[in-house]
Design a protein around this motif. Structure first.
Motif, PDB file in Angstrom:
ATOM      1  N   GLN A  24       0.833  -1.198   0.000  1.00 55.56           N
ATOM      2  CA  GLN A  24       0.000   0.000   0.000  1.00 55.56           C
ATOM      3  C   GLN A  24       0.874   1.256   0.000  1.00 55.56           C
ATOM      4  O   GLN A  24       0.590   2.220  -0.714  1.00 55.56           O
ATOM      5  CB  GLN A  24      -0.931  -0.007   1.215  1.00 55.56           C
ATOM      6  CG  GLN A  24      -1.873   1.173   1.266  1.00 55.56           C
ATOM      7  CD  GLN A  24      -2.781   1.137   2.489  1.00 55.56           C
ATOM      8  OE1 GLN A  24      -2.589   0.344   3.400  1.00 55.56           O
ATOM      9  NE2 GLN A  24      -3.753   2.015   2.504  1.00 55.56           N
ATOM     10  N   LEU A  25       1.941   1.239   0.777  1.00 49.70           N
ATOM     11  CA  LEU A  25       2.881   2.358   0.816  1.00 49.70           C
ATOM     12  C   LEU A  25       3.491   2.580  -0.572  1.00 49.70           C
ATOM     13  O   LEU A  25       3.584   3.712  -1.050  1.00 49.70           O
ATOM     14  CB  LEU A  25       3.957   2.056   1.859  1.00 49.70           C
ATOM     15  CG  LEU A  25       4.858   3.159   2.334  1.00 49.70           C
ATOM     16  CD1 LEU A  25       4.066   4.283   2.986  1.00 49.70           C
ATOM     17  CD2 LEU A  25       5.877   2.602   3.317  1.00 49.70           C
ATOM     18  N   CYS A  26       3.894   1.486  -1.237  1.00 49.88           N
ATOM     19  CA  CYS A  26       4.444   1.573  -2.600  1.00 49.88           C
ATOM     20  C   CYS A  26       3.416   2.146  -3.569  1.00 49.88           C
ATOM     21  O   CYS A  26       3.755   2.978  -4.418  1.00 49.88           O
ATOM     22  CB  CYS A  26       4.890   0.192  -3.080  1.00 49.88           C
ATOM     23  SG  CYS A  26       6.452  -0.334  -2.376  1.00 49.88           S
ATOM     24  N   ASP A  27       2.198   1.679  -3.452  1.00 47.74           N
ATOM     25  CA  ASP A  27       1.138   2.165  -4.340  1.00 47.74           C
ATOM     26  C   ASP A  27       0.951   3.674  -4.223  1.00 47.74           C
ATOM     27  O   ASP A  27       0.612   4.339  -5.203  1.00 47.74           O
ATOM     28  CB  ASP A  27      -0.174   1.440  -4.055  1.00 47.74           C
ATOM     29  CG  ASP A  27      -0.140  -0.033  -4.442  1.00 47.74           C
ATOM     30  OD1 ASP A  27       0.763  -0.443  -5.210  1.00 47.74           O
ATOM     31  OD2 ASP A  27      -1.005  -0.786  -3.944  1.00 47.74           O
ATOM     32  N   MET A  28       1.190   4.218  -3.024  1.00 47.08           N
ATOM     33  CA  MET A  28       1.006   5.651  -2.793  1.00 47.08           C
ATOM     34  C   MET A  28       2.060   6.498  -3.512  1.00 47.08           C
ATOM     35  O   MET A  28       1.822   7.675  -3.775  1.00 47.08           O
ATOM     36  CB  MET A  28       1.019   5.952  -1.301  1.00 47.08           C
ATOM     37  CG  MET A  28      -0.149   5.354  -0.559  1.00 47.08           C
ATOM     38  SD  MET A  28       0.058   5.553   1.217  1.00 47.08           S
ATOM     39  CE  MET A  28      -1.582   6.053   1.678  1.00 47.08           C
ATOM     40  N   VAL A  29       3.224   5.911  -3.816  1.00 49.43           N
ATOM     41  CA  VAL A  29       4.274   6.670  -4.509  1.00 49.43           C
ATOM     42  C   VAL A  29       4.518   6.159  -5.929  1.00 49.43           C
ATOM     43  O   VAL A  29       5.429   6.623  -6.614  1.00 49.43           O
ATOM     44  CB  VAL A  29       5.604   6.670  -3.708  1.00 49.43           C
ATOM     45  CG1 VAL A  29       5.411   7.306  -2.342  1.00 49.43           C
ATOM     46  CG2 VAL A  29       6.186   5.282  -3.605  1.00 49.43           C
ATOM     47  N   LYS A  30       3.698   5.213  -6.378  1.00 52.94           N
ATOM     48  CA  LYS A  30       3.886   4.602  -7.700  1.00 52.94           C
ATOM     49  C   LYS A  30       3.939   5.644  -8.813  1.00 52.94           C
ATOM     50  O   LYS A  30       4.793   5.584  -9.700  1.00 52.94           O
ATOM     51  CB  LYS A  30       2.778   3.592  -7.980  1.00 52.94           C
ATOM     52  CG  LYS A  30       2.916   2.911  -9.323  1.00 52.94           C
ATOM     53  CD  LYS A  30       1.809   1.914  -9.567  1.00 52.94           C
ATOM     54  CE  LYS A  30       1.957   1.280 -10.937  1.00 52.94           C
ATOM     55  NZ  LYS A  30       0.856   0.378 -11.254  1.00 52.94           N
ATOM     56  N   ALA A  31       3.052   6.615  -8.796  1.00 51.39           N
ATOM     57  CA  ALA A  31       3.025   7.643  -9.846  1.00 51.39           C
ATOM     58  C   ALA A  31       4.337   8.426  -9.877  1.00 51.39           C
ATOM     59  O   ALA A  31       4.855   8.740 -10.954  1.00 51.39           O
ATOM     60  CB  ALA A  31       1.848   8.584  -9.638  1.00 51.39           C
ATOM     61  N   ASP A  32       4.908   8.719  -8.702  1.00 48.47           N
ATOM     62  CA  ASP A  32       6.191   9.430  -8.639  1.00 48.47           C
ATOM     63  C   ASP A  32       7.313   8.584  -9.229  1.00 48.47           C
ATOM     64  O   ASP A  32       8.174   9.092  -9.945  1.00 48.47           O
ATOM     65  CB  ASP A  32       6.534   9.801  -7.195  1.00 48.47           C
ATOM     66  CG  ASP A  32       5.580  10.821  -6.601  1.00 48.47           C
ATOM     67  OD1 ASP A  32       5.011  11.628  -7.368  1.00 48.47           O
ATOM     68  OD2 ASP A  32       5.399  10.808  -5.372  1.00 48.47           O
ATOM     69  N   VAL A  33       7.309   7.288  -8.932  1.00 45.88           N
ATOM     70  CA  VAL A  33       8.326   6.382  -9.468  1.00 45.88           C
ATOM     71  C   VAL A  33       8.180   6.297 -10.989  1.00 45.88           C
ATOM     72  O   VAL A  33       9.162   6.385 -11.727  1.00 45.88           O
ATOM     73  CB  VAL A  33       8.231   4.981  -8.828  1.00 45.88           C
ATOM     74  CG1 VAL A  33       9.149   3.991  -9.530  1.00 45.88           C
ATOM     75  CG2 VAL A  33       8.557   5.044  -7.341  1.00 45.88           C
ATOM     76  N   GLU A  34       6.948   6.151 -11.468  1.00 47.48           N
ATOM     77  CA  GLU A  34       6.712   6.036 -12.906  1.00 47.48           C
ATOM     78  C   GLU A  34       7.127   7.296 -13.658  1.00 47.48           C
ATOM     79  O   GLU A  34       7.548   7.216 -14.811  1.00 47.48           O
ATOM     80  CB  GLU A  34       5.258   5.688 -13.186  1.00 47.48           C
ATOM     81  CG  GLU A  34       4.928   4.260 -12.811  1.00 47.48           C
ATOM     82  CD  GLU A  34       3.503   3.857 -13.118  1.00 47.48           C
ATOM     83  OE1 GLU A  34       3.278   2.649 -13.230  1.00 47.48           O
ATOM     84  OE2 GLU A  34       2.628   4.733 -13.250  1.00 47.48           O
ATOM     85  N   MET A  35       7.054   8.460 -13.017  1.00 44.48           N
ATOM     86  CA  MET A  35       7.510   9.700 -13.650  1.00 44.48           C
ATOM     87  C   MET A  35       9.015   9.637 -13.895  1.00 44.48           C
ATOM     88  O   MET A  35       9.515  10.214 -14.860  1.00 44.48           O
ATOM     89  CB  MET A  35       7.162  10.906 -12.784  1.00 44.48           C
ATOM     90  CG  MET A  35       5.707  11.299 -12.862  1.00 44.48           C
ATOM     91  SD  MET A  35       5.280  12.690 -11.778  1.00 44.48           S
ATOM     92  CE  MET A  35       6.445  13.921 -12.303  1.00 44.48           C
ATOM     93  N   LYS A  36       9.738   8.938 -13.036  1.00 43.61           N
ATOM     94  CA  LYS A  36      11.198   8.860 -13.148  1.00 43.61           C
ATOM     95  C   LYS A  36      11.664   7.738 -14.068  1.00 43.61           C
ATOM     96  O   LYS A  36      12.661   7.882 -14.761  1.00 43.61           O
ATOM     97  CB  LYS A  36      11.819   8.684 -11.764  1.00 43.61           C
ATOM     98  CG  LYS A  36      11.616   9.884 -10.861  1.00 43.61           C
ATOM     99  CD  LYS A  36      12.232   9.653  -9.505  1.00 43.61           C
ATOM    100  CE  LYS A  36      11.982  10.793  -8.561  1.00 43.61           C
ATOM    101  NZ  LYS A  36      12.612  12.039  -8.935  1.00 43.61           N
ATOM    102  N   ILE A  37      10.965   6.598 -14.070  1.00 41.49           N
ATOM    103  CA  ILE A  37      11.452   5.438 -14.826  1.00 41.49           C
ATOM    104  C   ILE A  37      10.527   5.022 -15.969  1.00 41.49           C
ATOM    105  O   ILE A  37      10.863   4.122 -16.727  1.00 41.49           O
ATOM    106  CB  ILE A  37      11.705   4.219 -13.911  1.00 41.49           C
ATOM    107  CG1 ILE A  37      10.403   3.702 -13.285  1.00 41.49           C
ATOM    108  CG2 ILE A  37      12.722   4.545 -12.852  1.00 41.49           C
ATOM    109  CD1 ILE A  37      10.556   2.377 -12.555  1.00 41.49           C
ATOM    110  N   GLY A  38       9.367   5.639 -16.066  1.00 43.40           N
ATOM    111  CA  GLY A  38       8.400   5.251 -17.090  1.00 43.40           C
ATOM    112  C   GLY A  38       7.375   4.287 -16.510  1.00 43.40           C
ATOM    113  O   GLY A  38       7.592   3.671 -15.475  1.00 43.40           O
ATOM    114  N   LYS A  39       6.267   4.160 -17.193  1.00 38.07           N
ATOM    115  CA  LYS A  39       5.168   3.318 -16.712  1.00 38.07           C
ATOM    116  C   LYS A  39       5.518   1.843 -16.843  1.00 38.07           C
ATOM    117  O   LYS A  39       6.138   1.420 -17.809  1.00 38.07           O
ATOM    118  CB  LYS A  39       3.906   3.621 -17.519  1.00 38.07           C
ATOM    119  CG  LYS A  39       2.673   2.931 -16.980  1.00 38.07           C
ATOM    120  CD  LYS A  39       1.432   3.582 -17.543  1.00 38.07           C
ATOM    121  CE  LYS A  39       0.175   2.895 -17.118  1.00 38.07           C
ATOM    122  NZ  LYS A  39      -0.061   2.861 -15.691  1.00 38.07           N
TER     123      LYS A  39
END
Length: 100
Positions: A24-39
């Motif tokens: 759940q914690l990962c899901d909360m920052v997933k969009a930020d991670v995807e901005m850096k590495i792509g979807k």
């Protein structure tokens, strides 16, 4: 959310299997991670370590599909708000989670 493991303040705890709270914690920052590495099609927490600070720092190994992994550093403050603090790309399943 899961309570931080009992470690001495400032120390990085041992590696543990990810729980639903860690996912759940990962899901909360997933969009930020995807901005850096792509979807990515997948974003599955595998294992984690934590560090008690003025809040909790989580170091999480995340499977992103196609045999690829990233290590994600998330700070959860005392108000339980998560923030993406760092990211390591090009990790493998066997790479240990280390402080970064």
């Amino acid at each position: 959310m899961e309570q931080a493991p009992q470690t001495h303040p400032g120390g990085l705890g041992g590696e543990k299997p990810a729980t639903s709270d860690i996912q759940q914690l990962c899901d909360m920052v997933k969009a930020d991670v995807e901005m850096k590495i792509g979807k990515n099609d997948e974003f599955v927490a595998v294992t984690y370590r934590s560090q008690v600070v003025a809040g909790t720092m989580f170091f999480i190994k995340v499977y992103i599909g196609d045999g690829k992994f990233v290590h994600v550093k998330i700070f959860r403050n005392l108000q339980q708000q998560p923030f993406l603090e760092g990211l390591q790309e090009n990790k493998t399943e066997n790479d240990p989670i280390e402080y970064f």
